[in-house]
Design a protein around this motif. Structure first.
Motif, mmCIF file in Angstrom:
data_model
loop_
_atom_site.group_PDB
_atom_site.id
_atom_site.type_symbol
_atom_site.label_atom_id
_atom_site.label_comp_id
_atom_site.label_asym_id
_atom_site.label_seq_id
_atom_site.Cartn_x
_atom_site.Cartn_y
_atom_site.Cartn_z
ATOM 1 N N GLY A 192 0.811 -1.208 0.000
ATOM 2 C CA GLY A 192 0.000 0.000 0.000
ATOM 3 C C GLY A 192 0.844 1.258 0.000
ATOM 4 O O GLY A 192 0.521 2.247 -0.675
ATOM 5 N N GLN A 193 1.941 1.238 0.761
ATOM 6 C CA GLN A 193 2.845 2.390 0.769
ATOM 7 C C GLN A 193 3.516 2.570 -0.583
ATOM 8 O O GLN A 193 3.686 3.692 -1.058
ATOM 9 C CB GLN A 193 3.898 2.208 1.860
ATOM 10 C CG GLN A 193 3.368 2.353 3.278
ATOM 11 C CD GLN A 193 4.433 2.037 4.308
ATOM 12 O OE1 GLN A 193 5.241 1.104 4.145
ATOM 13 N NE2 GLN A 193 4.454 2.801 5.389
ATOM 14 N N GLN A 194 3.903 1.462 -1.211
ATOM 15 C CA GLN A 194 4.512 1.554 -2.539
ATOM 16 C C GLN A 194 3.542 2.184 -3.543
ATOM 17 O O GLN A 194 3.958 2.984 -4.380
ATOM 18 C CB GLN A 194 4.938 0.170 -3.022
ATOM 19 C CG GLN A 194 6.164 -0.391 -2.340
ATOM 20 C CD GLN A 194 6.627 -1.695 -2.975
ATOM 21 O OE1 GLN A 194 6.450 -1.923 -4.162
ATOM 22 N NE2 GLN A 194 7.233 -2.556 -2.172
ATOM 23 N N GLN A 195 2.265 1.819 -3.467
ATOM 24 C CA GLN A 195 1.308 2.394 -4.408
ATOM 25 C C GLN A 195 1.122 3.883 -4.147
ATOM 26 O O GLN A 195 1.032 4.677 -5.090
ATOM 27 C CB GLN A 195 -0.031 1.650 -4.318
ATOM 28 C CG GLN A 195 -0.982 1.921 -5.475
ATOM 29 C CD GLN A 195 -0.470 1.435 -6.809
ATOM 30 O OE1 GLN A 195 0.567 1.899 -7.289
ATOM 31 N NE2 GLN A 195 -1.200 0.515 -7.421
ATOM 32 N N GLU A 247 -6.526 -0.303 -12.249
ATOM 33 C CA GLU A 247 -6.683 -1.279 -11.167
ATOM 34 C C GLU A 247 -5.686 -1.023 -10.025
ATOM 35 O O GLU A 247 -4.917 -1.923 -9.631
ATOM 36 C CB GLU A 247 -6.490 -2.700 -11.709
ATOM 37 C CG GLU A 247 -7.580 -3.150 -12.661
ATOM 38 C CD GLU A 247 -8.824 -3.657 -11.949
ATOM 39 O OE1 GLU A 247 -8.819 -3.722 -10.705
ATOM 40 O OE2 GLU A 247 -9.804 -3.962 -12.628
ATOM 41 N N PRO A 248 -5.652 0.196 -9.473
ATOM 42 C CA PRO A 248 -4.573 0.530 -8.519
ATOM 43 C C PRO A 248 -4.650 -0.223 -7.197
ATOM 44 O O PRO A 248 -3.677 -0.218 -6.450
ATOM 45 C CB PRO A 248 -4.780 2.035 -8.297
ATOM 46 C CG PRO A 248 -6.247 2.248 -8.527
ATOM 47 C CD PRO A 248 -6.603 1.309 -9.644
ATOM 48 N N CYS A 249 -5.775 -0.856 -6.902
ATOM 49 C CA CYS A 249 -5.919 -1.524 -5.610
ATOM 50 C C CYS A 249 -6.017 -3.035 -5.721
ATOM 51 O O CYS A 249 -6.208 -3.717 -4.707
ATOM 52 C CB CYS A 249 -7.163 -0.995 -4.878
ATOM 53 S SG CYS A 249 -7.128 0.775 -4.570
ATOM 54 N N SER A 250 -5.875 -3.583 -6.922
ATOM 55 C CA SER A 250 -6.116 -5.013 -7.108
ATOM 56 C C SER A 250 -5.106 -5.882 -6.367
ATOM 57 O O SER A 250 -5.408 -7.030 -6.025
ATOM 58 C CB SER A 250 -6.109 -5.371 -8.596
ATOM 59 O OG SER A 250 -4.836 -5.157 -9.158
ATOM 60 N N ALA A 251 -3.908 -5.352 -6.098
ATOM 61 C CA ALA A 251 -2.882 -6.140 -5.412
ATOM 62 C C ALA A 251 -2.771 -5.773 -3.933
ATOM 63 O O ALA A 251 -1.831 -6.211 -3.262
ATOM 64 C CB ALA A 251 -1.530 -5.929 -6.092
ATOM 65 N N LEU A 252 -3.732 -5.003 -3.418
ATOM 66 C CA LEU A 252 -3.622 -4.482 -2.058
ATOM 67 C C LEU A 252 -4.641 -5.122 -1.126
ATOM 68 O O LEU A 252 -5.703 -5.579 -1.555
ATOM 69 C CB LEU A 252 -3.830 -2.962 -2.064
ATOM 70 C CG LEU A 252 -2.921 -2.149 -2.986
ATOM 71 C CD1 LEU A 252 -3.219 -0.665 -2.838
ATOM 72 C CD2 LEU A 252 -1.450 -2.437 -2.690
ATOM 73 N N ASP A 253 -4.320 -5.111 0.171
ATOM 74 C CA ASP A 253 -5.261 -5.621 1.165
ATOM 75 C C ASP A 253 -6.343 -4.575 1.437
ATOM 76 O O ASP A 253 -6.232 -3.429 0.995
ATOM 77 C CB ASP A 253 -4.518 -5.995 2.449
ATOM 78 C CG ASP A 253 -3.826 -4.802 3.116
ATOM 79 O OD1 ASP A 253 -4.463 -3.748 3.304
ATOM 80 O OD2 ASP A 253 -2.632 -4.927 3.454
ATOM 81 N N PRO A 254 -7.413 -4.936 2.164
ATOM 82 C CA PRO A 254 -8.524 -3.996 2.368
ATOM 83 C C PRO A 254 -8.122 -2.686 3.047
ATOM 84 O O PRO A 254 -8.671 -1.630 2.726
ATOM 85 C CB PRO A 254 -9.507 -4.792 3.232
ATOM 86 C CG PRO A 254 -9.234 -6.223 2.877
ATOM 87 C CD PRO A 254 -7.751 -6.289 2.649
ATOM 88 N N PHE A 255 -7.171 -2.745 3.983
ATOM 89 C CA PHE A 255 -6.763 -1.524 4.678
ATOM 90 C C PHE A 255 -6.016 -0.584 3.732
ATOM 91 O O PHE A 255 -6.256 0.624 3.729
ATOM 92 C CB PHE A 255 -5.890 -1.880 5.893
ATOM 93 C CG PHE A 255 -6.626 -2.644 6.946
ATOM 94 C CD1 PHE A 255 -7.512 -2.008 7.796
ATOM 95 C CD2 PHE A 255 -6.444 -4.010 7.077
ATOM 96 C CE1 PHE A 255 -8.208 -2.715 8.773
ATOM 97 C CE2 PHE A 255 -7.131 -4.737 8.044
ATOM 98 C CZ PHE A 255 -8.021 -4.083 8.889
ATOM 99 N N ALA A 256 -5.116 -1.138 2.924
ATOM 100 C CA ALA A 256 -4.393 -0.320 1.957
ATOM 101 C C ALA A 256 -5.346 0.214 0.887
ATOM 102 O O ALA A 256 -5.212 1.361 0.437
ATOM 103 C CB ALA A 256 -3.275 -1.136 1.315
#
Length: 278
Positions: free
Chosen positions: A178-181, A200-209
């Motif tokens: 999430g920080q990297q994004q 798709e900026p959140c497809s590789a992130l967990d719910p909090f990120a």
């Protein structure tokens, strides 16, 4: 005029792309696309698309995989130029300038229209140098102090400053996903873009990120026009003011988010949103 006939679950729905275009016209758009067609060799990937995108809005592009969302997104900063056999016709005006014109220099265009990819891709450099790279390349800072201000401002706008301010010399790749994004978003805005594209900026992130990125998108809308591709209908509903539904390279419907999700005008849109296909 091209007319597409799309068969879904045994039913045939005719669609004229120009009809959807009428839904899209808004006053004083930042981006105005007219009769856009994209071909990959013999494949017709985007069909006669006409769409306006407003200032300080988030437009979410939704639709099944392979429907043309990312292809359209990549047209906005000419990234399709790098694909062999790709041909684009039509016009894309950003602040009144046709960026499809052959004489356009794509380097400043890609600074004006920043891109955030599906998978975070920080440079193998320090956090500081990740942000400073673009301003150095484009000559936006005349001194180290000015560059320091740009780095801090960009990280603050990306909601990352407080987390990394004491470790700007550490590698950007050492941060969490999430920080990297958010670092990549800070890198995109460090060169003062007008538009931010997100694939798709959140497809590789967990719910909090994901929640942090979505909050950031809402805050950035005050300064930028944002176009986001997402497969998450709930994310589109949360972050976007308008939604555009694509199917087989055609823009089927575009409108206010609530209207698209609660009262879609096209059967294809309704079927996708209700999970009948896609």
């Amino acid at each position: 005029m091209y007319k597409a006939s799309v068969r879904v679950s045994g039913a045939l729905y005719p669609h004229d792309p120009a009809a959807a275009a009428g839904d899209a016209v808004i006053t004083s758009p930042r981006i105005a696309c007219r009769h856009l067609n994209v071909y990959y060799g013999a494949k017709h990937a985007i069909r006669n698309l006409t769409l306006d995108i407003g200032r300080n809005e988030v437009l979410a592009l939704i639709g099944p995989s392979g429907c043309g969302k990312t292809t359209f997104l990549r047209c906005l900063n000419r990234m399709n130029d790098s694909i062999e056999g790709c041909r684009v016709t039509g016009e894309i005006h950003i602040d009144g300038r046709n960026v499809c014109h052959g004489g356009i220099d794509v380097v400043p265009l890609r600074a004006m229209v920043g891109m955030v990819f599906q998978k975070p891709n920080p440079f193998p450099k320090s956090i500081y140098d990740n942000i400073a790279f673009g301003p150095r390349l484009h000559g936006l800072a005349s001194s180290r102090a000015e560059l320091d201000r740009i780095v801090e401002s960009s990280l603050r706008r990306a909601g990352l400053w407080d987390e990394v301010k004491d470790g700007l010399d550490q590698m950007g790749t050492s941060l969490s996903g999430g920080q990297q994004q958010r670092l990549c978003i800070a890198r995109a805005i460090s060169v003062n873009p007008e538009v931010i594209l997100m694939d798709e900026p959140c497809s590789a992130l967990d719910p909090f990120a994901t929640a942090a990125i979505e909050q950031l998108i809402d805050e950035l809308r005050e300064l930028y026009t944002i176009v986001i591709v997402t497969h998450s209908l709930s994310q589109a509903a949360r972050v976007a003011q308008r939604v555009a539904y694509f199917h087989l390279g055609c823009l089927i419907e575009v409108g206010a988010t609530d209207a698209i999700f609660q009262n879609p005008r096209h059967k294809l849109t309704e079927d996708y949103i209700t999970g009948r296909f896609g």
